[in-house]
Design a protein around this motif. Structure first.
Motif, PDB file in Angstrom:
ATOM      1  N   UNK A 142     -16.532 -20.944  21.409  1.00 23.19           N
ATOM      2  CA  UNK A 142     -16.352 -22.055  22.365  1.00 23.19           C
ATOM      3  C   UNK A 142     -14.919 -22.117  22.891  1.00 23.19           C
ATOM      4  N   UNK A 143     -14.814 -22.292  24.184  1.00 27.15           N
ATOM      5  CA  UNK A 143     -13.525 -22.492  24.851  1.00 27.15           C
ATOM      6  C   UNK A 143     -13.571 -23.864  25.503  1.00 27.15           C
ATOM      7  N   UNK A 144     -12.911 -24.830  24.877  1.00 24.63           N
ATOM      8  CA  UNK A 144     -12.937 -26.200  25.405  1.00 24.63           C
ATOM      9  C   UNK A 144     -12.082 -26.251  26.670  1.00 24.63           C
ATOM     10  N   UNK A 145     -12.690 -26.725  27.734  1.00 24.24           N
ATOM     11  CA  UNK A 145     -12.005 -26.862  29.021  1.00 24.24           C
ATOM     12  C   UNK A 145     -11.731 -28.349  29.242  1.00 24.24           C
ATOM     13  N   UNK A 146     -10.487 -28.673  29.482  1.00 29.66           N
ATOM     14  CA  UNK A 146     -10.114 -30.066  29.713  1.00 29.66           C
ATOM     15  C   UNK A 146     -10.812 -30.595  30.960  1.00 29.66           C
ATOM     16  N   UNK A 147     -11.117 -31.884  30.936  1.00 27.33           N
ATOM     17  CA  UNK A 147     -11.721 -32.515  32.105  1.00 27.33           C
ATOM     18  C   UNK A 147     -10.778 -32.383  33.291  1.00 27.33           C
ATOM     19  N   UNK A 148     -11.335 -32.215  34.487  1.00 27.61           N
ATOM     20  CA  UNK A 148     -10.477 -32.096  35.658  1.00 27.61           C
ATOM     21  C   UNK A 148      -9.682 -33.385  35.878  1.00 27.61           C
ATOM     22  N   UNK A 149      -8.485 -33.244  36.409  1.00 21.80           N
ATOM     23  CA  UNK A 149      -7.646 -34.423  36.649  1.00 21.80           C
ATOM     24  C   UNK A 149      -7.627 -34.797  38.125  1.00 21.80           C
ATOM     25  N   UNK A 150      -8.305 -34.002  38.945  1.00 24.98           N
ATOM     26  CA  UNK A 150      -8.292 -34.228  40.384  1.00 24.98           C
ATOM     27  C   UNK A 150      -9.713 -34.189  40.933  1.00 24.98           C
ATOM     28  N   UNK A 151      -9.907 -34.909  42.031  1.00 23.60           N
ATOM     29  CA  UNK A 151     -11.200 -34.880  42.719  1.00 23.60           C
ATOM     30  C   UNK A 151     -11.075 -34.134  44.044  1.00 23.60           C
ATOM     31  N   UNK A 152     -10.014 -33.340  44.191  1.00 24.91           N
ATOM     32  CA  UNK A 152      -9.796 -32.595  45.441  1.00 24.91           C
ATOM     33  C   UNK A 152     -10.798 -31.453  45.605  1.00 24.91           C
ATOM     34  N   UNK A 153     -11.051 -30.728  44.518  1.00 23.98           N
ATOM     35  CA  UNK A 153     -11.999 -29.619  44.580  1.00 23.98           C
ATOM     36  C   UNK A 153     -12.939 -29.681  43.377  1.00 23.98           C
ATOM     37  N   UNK A 154     -14.093 -29.054  43.524  1.00 25.01           N
ATOM     38  CA  UNK A 154     -15.071 -29.003  42.444  1.00 25.01           C
ATOM     39  C   UNK A 154     -14.566 -28.039  41.373  1.00 25.01           C
ATOM     40  N   UNK A 155     -14.551 -28.511  40.131  1.00 20.65           N
ATOM     41  CA  UNK A 155     -14.107 -27.710  39.000  1.00 20.65           C
ATOM     42  C   UNK A 155     -15.066 -27.919  37.837  1.00 20.65           C
ATOM     43  N   UNK A 156     -14.906 -27.112  36.801  1.00 22.99           N
ATOM     44  CA  UNK A 156     -15.689 -27.287  35.576  1.00 22.99           C
ATOM     45  C   UNK A 156     -15.445 -28.714  35.079  1.00 22.99           C
ATOM     46  N   UNK A 157     -16.504 -29.457  34.818  1.00 23.48           N
ATOM     47  CA  UNK A 157     -16.387 -30.836  34.358  1.00 23.48           C
ATOM     48  C   UNK A 157     -16.505 -31.861  35.470  1.00 23.48           C
ATOM     49  N   UNK A 158     -16.414 -31.431  36.725  1.00 22.36           N
ATOM     50  CA  UNK A 158     -16.546 -32.365  37.850  1.00 22.36           C
ATOM     51  C   UNK A 158     -17.970 -32.877  37.968  1.00 22.36           C
ATOM     52  N   UNK A 159     -18.090 -34.072  38.514  1.00 20.73           N
ATOM     53  CA  UNK A 159     -19.394 -34.619  38.883  1.00 20.73           C
ATOM     54  C   UNK A 159     -19.461 -34.538  40.401  1.00 20.73           C
ATOM     55  N   UNK A 160     -20.468 -33.845  40.912  1.00 20.74           N
ATOM     56  CA  UNK A 160     -20.562 -33.570  42.345  1.00 20.74           C
ATOM     57  C   UNK A 160     -21.829 -34.183  42.919  1.00 20.74           C
ATOM     58  N   UNK A 161     -21.668 -34.885  44.033  1.00 23.40           N
ATOM     59  CA  UNK A 161     -22.817 -35.406  44.771  1.00 23.40           C
ATOM     60  C   UNK A 161     -22.912 -34.596  46.054  1.00 23.40           C
ATOM     61  N   UNK A 162     -24.111 -34.093  46.342  1.00 22.93           N
ATOM     62  CA  UNK A 162     -24.304 -33.270  47.537  1.00 22.93           C
ATOM     63  C   UNK A 162     -25.651 -33.565  48.162  1.00 22.93           C
TER      64      UNK A 162
END
Length: 170
Positions: free
Chosen positions: A83-103
């Motif tokens: 497992x490689x823990x990825x920190x939650x994204x700190x920005x909503x500028x671009x979609x990243x691992x951990x982002x919540x995206x509405x489309x």
């Protein structure tokens, strides 16, 4: 030792209890902190189920009841090891691992998903794996971007942080 000299019903019964390992994904094992905790809880549950099965006196039933938890424990141990823990994204500028995206989709459906690791993905609960085709096409994109082609186009409407980081608005 021949089956004739054991308490097993048959060689077939014995082979039923030797389950093949769960396949391990070839992708990096990225997880959120929540996903890591879920893997740890699942491993604990598998160990407890295995221990409970070991208390069964009938050897055939013990094997049957032990097979799934033993296989799951092997899988989960490996997933936790890699497992490689990825920190939650700190920005909503671009979609990243951990982002919540509405489309929105071309057919008018609007969907919201959080992009997470493979083991924690559950589309019915609002999360998809980062290796899912939709997630791959969204990664690195911004609000207003359209991805896909023709009848499969989707437009990003919003990008949010994980629920635990979102500001409380009521």
């Amino acid at each position: 030792m021949s089956v004739a000299f054991t308490k097993e019903e048959s060689a077939e019964t014995a082979s039923e209890t030797l389950l093949p390992d769960r396949p391990i994904s070839p992708h990096p094992n990225l997880v959120t902190e929540t996903g890591l905790q879920a893997l740890q809880a699942q491993l604990q549950a598998a160990r407890e189920a295995y221990e409970a099965a070991q208390a069964i006196e009938d050897v055939n039933e013990k094997r049957r009841q032990s097979a799934v938890p033993l296989r799951d424990a092997r899988y989960l141990t490996e997933r936790l090891r890699t497992a490689q823990v990825i920190a939650d994204p700190s920005s909503t500028d671009i979609v990243a691992f951990g982002s919540t995206v509405t489309f929105s989709r071309t057919d008018g459906r609007v969907q919201t998903y959080r992009i997470v690791g493979e083991d924690e993905a559950d589309p019915k609960e609002g999360s998809i794996s980062f290796v899912a085709p939709v997630a791959k096409s969204l990664m690195g994109k911004a609000v207003g971007d359209v991805v896909g082609s023709g009848a499969q186009e989707i437009e990003i409407l919003s990008i949010g942080l994980p629920a635990q980081q979102s500001p409380m608005v009521e």
